[in-house]
Write an enzyme that holds these catalytic residues in place. Structure first.
Site, PDB file in Angstrom:
ATOM      1  N   SER A 143     102.101  86.660  -1.416  1.00 26.70           N
ATOM      2  CA  SER A 143     102.747  87.753  -2.155  1.00 26.70           C
ATOM      3  C   SER A 143     101.965  88.003  -3.438  1.00 26.70           C
ATOM      4  O   SER A 143     101.248  87.109  -3.914  1.00 26.70           O
ATOM      5  CB  SER A 143     104.173  87.331  -2.525  1.00 26.70           C
ATOM      6  OG  SER A 143     104.727  88.197  -3.497  1.00 26.70           O
ATOM      7  N   TYR A 156     109.891  81.329  -5.901  1.00 24.60           N
ATOM      8  CA  TYR A 156     109.221  82.075  -4.830  1.00 24.60           C
ATOM      9  C   TYR A 156     107.723  82.158  -5.096  1.00 24.60           C
ATOM     10  O   TYR A 156     106.898  81.903  -4.211  1.00 24.60           O
ATOM     11  CB  TYR A 156     109.855  83.469  -4.794  1.00 24.60           C
ATOM     12  CG  TYR A 156     109.291  84.450  -3.808  1.00 24.60           C
ATOM     13  CD1 TYR A 156     109.768  84.495  -2.499  1.00 24.60           C
ATOM     14  CD2 TYR A 156     108.313  85.377  -4.188  1.00 24.60           C
ATOM     15  CE1 TYR A 156     109.271  85.421  -1.601  1.00 24.60           C
ATOM     16  CE2 TYR A 156     107.817  86.303  -3.294  1.00 24.60           C
ATOM     17  CZ  TYR A 156     108.306  86.326  -2.003  1.00 24.60           C
ATOM     18  OH  TYR A 156     107.802  87.249  -1.109  1.00 24.60           O
TER      19      TYR A 156
HETATM   20  N1  LIG Z   1     109.311  92.697   1.439  1.00 22.48           N
HETATM   21  C1  LIG Z   1     108.446  92.517   0.455  1.00 22.48           C
HETATM   22  O1  LIG Z   1     108.382  93.320  -0.496  1.00 22.48           O
HETATM   23  C2  LIG Z   1     107.496  91.348   0.453  1.00 22.48           C
HETATM   24  C3  LIG Z   1     106.519  91.290  -0.567  1.00 22.48           C
HETATM   25  C4  LIG Z   1     105.628  90.240  -0.585  1.00 22.48           C
HETATM   26  C5  LIG Z   1     105.696  89.259   0.387  1.00 22.48           C
HETATM   27  N2  LIG Z   1     106.653  89.337   1.347  1.00 22.48           N
HETATM   28  C6  LIG Z   1     106.689  88.262   2.332  1.00 22.48           C
HETATM   29  O2  LIG Z   1     106.610  88.783   3.643  1.00 22.48           O
HETATM   30  C7  LIG Z   1     107.338  87.939   4.538  1.00 22.48           C
HETATM   31  C8  LIG Z   1     108.366  88.747   5.305  1.00 22.48           C
HETATM   32  O3  LIG Z   1     109.277  89.327   4.382  1.00 22.48           O
HETATM   33  P1  LIG Z   1     110.308  90.470   4.780  1.00 22.48           P
HETATM   34  O4  LIG Z   1     110.367  91.372   3.623  1.00 22.48           O
HETATM   35  O5  LIG Z   1     109.991  91.008   6.132  1.00 22.48           O
HETATM   36  O6  LIG Z   1     111.659  89.612   4.807  1.00 22.48           O
HETATM   37  P2  LIG Z   1     112.985  89.737   5.700  1.00 22.48           P
HETATM   38  O7  LIG Z   1     114.036  89.057   4.909  1.00 22.48           O
HETATM   39  O8  LIG Z   1     113.194  91.134   6.144  1.00 22.48           O
HETATM   40  O9  LIG Z   1     112.619  88.857   6.979  1.00 22.48           O
HETATM   41  C9  LIG Z   1     112.444  87.470   6.871  1.00 22.48           C
HETATM   42  C10 LIG Z   1     112.764  86.832   8.210  1.00 22.48           C
HETATM   43  O10 LIG Z   1     112.581  85.412   8.084  1.00 22.48           O
HETATM   44  C11 LIG Z   1     113.666  84.773   8.719  1.00 22.48           C
HETATM   45  N3  LIG Z   1     113.857  83.441   8.147  1.00 22.48           N
HETATM   46  C12 LIG Z   1     114.370  83.120   6.933  1.00 22.48           C
HETATM   47  N4  LIG Z   1     114.423  81.780   6.791  1.00 22.48           N
HETATM   48  C13 LIG Z   1     113.919  81.259   7.933  1.00 22.48           C
HETATM   49  C14 LIG Z   1     113.712  79.927   8.388  1.00 22.48           C
HETATM   50  N5  LIG Z   1     114.037  78.856   7.635  1.00 22.48           N
HETATM   51  N6  LIG Z   1     113.162  79.732   9.616  1.00 22.48           N
HETATM   52  C15 LIG Z   1     112.848  80.797  10.394  1.00 22.48           C
HETATM   53  N7  LIG Z   1     113.038  82.081  10.020  1.00 22.48           N
HETATM   54  C16 LIG Z   1     113.575  82.298   8.802  1.00 22.48           C
HETATM   55  C17 LIG Z   1     114.852  85.685   8.483  1.00 22.48           C
HETATM   56  O11 LIG Z   1     115.907  85.423   9.424  1.00 22.48           O
HETATM   57  C18 LIG Z   1     114.221  87.050   8.665  1.00 22.48           C
HETATM   58  O12 LIG Z   1     114.239  87.450  10.019  1.00 22.48           O
HETATM   59  C19 LIG Z   1     107.933  86.830   3.666  1.00 22.48           C
HETATM   60  O13 LIG Z   1     107.069  85.728   3.667  1.00 22.48           O
HETATM   61  C20 LIG Z   1     107.971  87.466   2.303  1.00 22.48           C
HETATM   62  O14 LIG Z   1     107.985  86.501   1.280  1.00 22.48           O
HETATM   63  C21 LIG Z   1     107.561  90.350   1.406  1.00 22.48           C
END
Ligand SMILES: NC(=O)c1ccc[n+]([C@@H]2O[C@H](COP(=O)([O-])OP(=O)(O)OC[C@H]3O[C@@H](n4cnc5c(N)ncnc54)[C@H](O)[C@@H]3O)[C@@H](O)[C@H]2O)c1
Length: 252
Positions: A143, A156
């Site tokens: 991130s 985070y």
């Molecule tokens: N959305 C953003 O703006 C953003 C920005 C930077 C990085 N990210 C990163 O991208 C990745 C995906 O994020 P997103 O926005 O799609 O999130 P999201 O919350 O939409 O999806 C995350 C998924 O991970 C699953 N999950 C959570 N804990 C878990 C566990 N212990 N074991 C297995 N599955 C688990 C959840 O059930 C969910 O399906 C993450 O690593 C997040 O940190 C997201």
């Protein structure tokens, strides 16, 4: 052109957001996908969407913070599809929005368990399978919060910095085994994670919308395309890097 034809990909957190979009993107490009998540309904929905589009996918219930689950999810790729070519360590939780002195200790531990240890276990068992299978490509979701300090996301952010660094170790230790390891660093992406933050802290919507120099929020497909690049042979000479996908945020 199919970029990952006949390859097998394990994608964690593929029940939602970036993970689901990446699972669909990889399936469109010819991969068989193991959809790993704690959310069975969402995971099955991803598998159904892939099947409806003519692709191949299997759901496995896995909590990435549990090493036995991480091992089992990788084994599913071996048992169902004959090996592992691509691992996308994507599952994560956002944790609390709080400055360091107010950050709850139990919540910190859970953030580290899922966002750091979960990537460690996935990477470890993923490498084991790739060593049996002529190498592969590991991609981890970091991130912008792992690159610079984004206030009130300390737990985070330190986990995201650590997993980007872990990819450098994986890249260097296994460079002669045909395993590449890289991270992506998204900015603000329109997913359930961001929707949840806006619901809990409505004042953050304006801040999110103004974070990236490019207008608006990223679409999950824009991150999935970067993961496809790193997971496919298009990036055959790229290892140990973190690829920012953040509309120019880190260039400022
Ligand atoms: N959305 C953003 O703006 C953003 C920005 C930077 C990085 N990210 C990163 O991208 C990745 C995906 O994020 P997103 O926005 O799609 O999130 P999201 O919350 O939409 O999806 C995350 C998924 O991970 C699953 N999950 C959570 N804990 C878990 C566990 N212990 N074991 C297995 N599955 C688990 C959840 O059930 C969910 O399906 C993450 O690593 C997040 O940190 C997201």
């Amino acid at each position: 052109m199919q970029l990952v034809e006949d390859r097998t990909a394990v994608i964690t957190g593929a029940a939602s957001g970036i993970g689901r979009e990446t699972a669909e993107t990889f399936a469109e490009h010819g991969a068989s996908v193991v959809v790993a998540d704690v959310d069975a309904d969402g995971g099955e929905a991803t598998v159904d969407a892939i099947a409806d589009a003519g692709g191949e996918a299997t759901f496995v219930s896995a909590d990435v913070s549990d090493p036995a689950d991480a091992e089992a999810m990788v084994q599913t790729a071996v048992d169902e599809y004959g090996g592992l070519d691509v691992l996308f360590n994507n599952a994560a939780i956002e944790g609390p929005v709080a400055r360091l002195d107010e950050y709850d200790d139990d919540a910190f531990e859970r953030v580290i368990d899922v966002n750091l240890k979960g990537v460690w276990y996935g990477t470890k068992y993923g490498i084991e399978a790739m060593l049996d299978d002529d190498g592969g490509s590991i991609v981890t979701a970091s991130s912008i919060g792992g690159e610079v300090a984004v206030p009130q996301y300390g737990g985070y952010g330190v986990a995201k910095a650590a997993v980007a660094h872990l990819m450098k170790y994986a890249a260097i230790e296994y460079v002669e085994d045909g395993i590449r390891a890289n991270a992506v660093a998204p900015g603000i992406v329109r997913t359930e994670m961001i929707e949840r933050s806006i619901e809990e802290h409505p004042e953050m919507e304006e801040q999110f919308l103004n974070t990236e120099p490019m207008p608006g929020l990223a679409d999950p497909r824009e991150i999935a395309n970067a993961v496809l690049f790193l997971g496919s042979d298009l990036s055959s000479r790229v290892t140990g890097v973190t690829l920012p996908v953040e509309g120019g945020y880190l260039a400022q």
